[in-house]
Design a protein around this motif. Sequence first.
Motif, PDB file in Angstrom:
ATOM      1  N   ASP A 132     -24.824  18.249  46.806  1.00 12.59           N
ATOM      2  CA  ASP A 132     -26.124  17.981  47.442  1.00 12.59           C
ATOM      3  C   ASP A 132     -27.245  18.663  46.654  1.00 12.59           C
ATOM      4  N   HIS A 133     -26.997  19.906  46.261  1.00 10.16           N
ATOM      5  CA  HIS A 133     -27.984  20.656  45.477  1.00 10.16           C
ATOM      6  C   HIS A 133     -28.219  19.969  44.130  1.00 10.16           C
ATOM      7  N   GLY A 134     -27.169  19.473  43.519  1.00  8.85           N
ATOM      8  CA  GLY A 134     -27.272  18.751  42.260  1.00  8.85           C
ATOM      9  C   GLY A 134     -28.037  17.450  42.406  1.00  8.85           C
ATOM     10  N   ARG A 135     -27.769  16.715  43.475  1.00  5.61           N
ATOM     11  CA  ARG A 135     -28.498  15.464  43.709  1.00  5.61           C
ATOM     12  C   ARG A 135     -29.986  15.742  43.914  1.00  5.61           C
ATOM     13  N   ASP A 136     -30.292  16.830  44.615  1.00  3.55           N
ATOM     14  CA  ASP A 136     -31.695  17.190  44.811  1.00  3.55           C
ATOM     15  C   ASP A 136     -32.358  17.502  43.470  1.00  3.55           C
TER      16      ASP A 136
END
Length: 152
Positions: free
Chosen positions: A99-103
């Motif tokens: 999720d952090h990477g997608r953000d």
Amino acid sequence: MTSDTLLDLGVLTGQLMRAIQDELFQRLAEGGHPDVRPRHGTVLAHLHAGGLRATELAERSGQHKQIVGTIVDELVKLGYVSRQPDPADRRAKLIVPTDHGRDEIETARAILAGIERRHREALGADGYTDFKRTLQRITDRQRGWRDDDGGE
């Protein structure tokens, strides 16, 4: 500036890349991604939600698989990606954004779109499109330098 005083292609493209990276990574840090560095773009710039194998990331980025593996290790520790079994081949691993990477990926793409929009407005739509087409042609030709007549 006259054509006599223009910097050479290597200097110009290097300066452009560094200037874009300076803005991008400062704004990413301000947007909650202070640990991301330019080298991480080798993976993050090419990644999508479904993930990719390290070999695909190496091909897309033009980096050696070992370099990509080292960067993936860093990104795993930072919480931007995870390694997951590839459903098409359980022996292989996919590099998948968290999720952090997608953000981070979405934020970086928005920042870069803003940078492009700013230059398009400054040069005009046609001028900017011509610039990008020309830069793409030069890049493609340079990548094939071994196939040219001595690269000249």
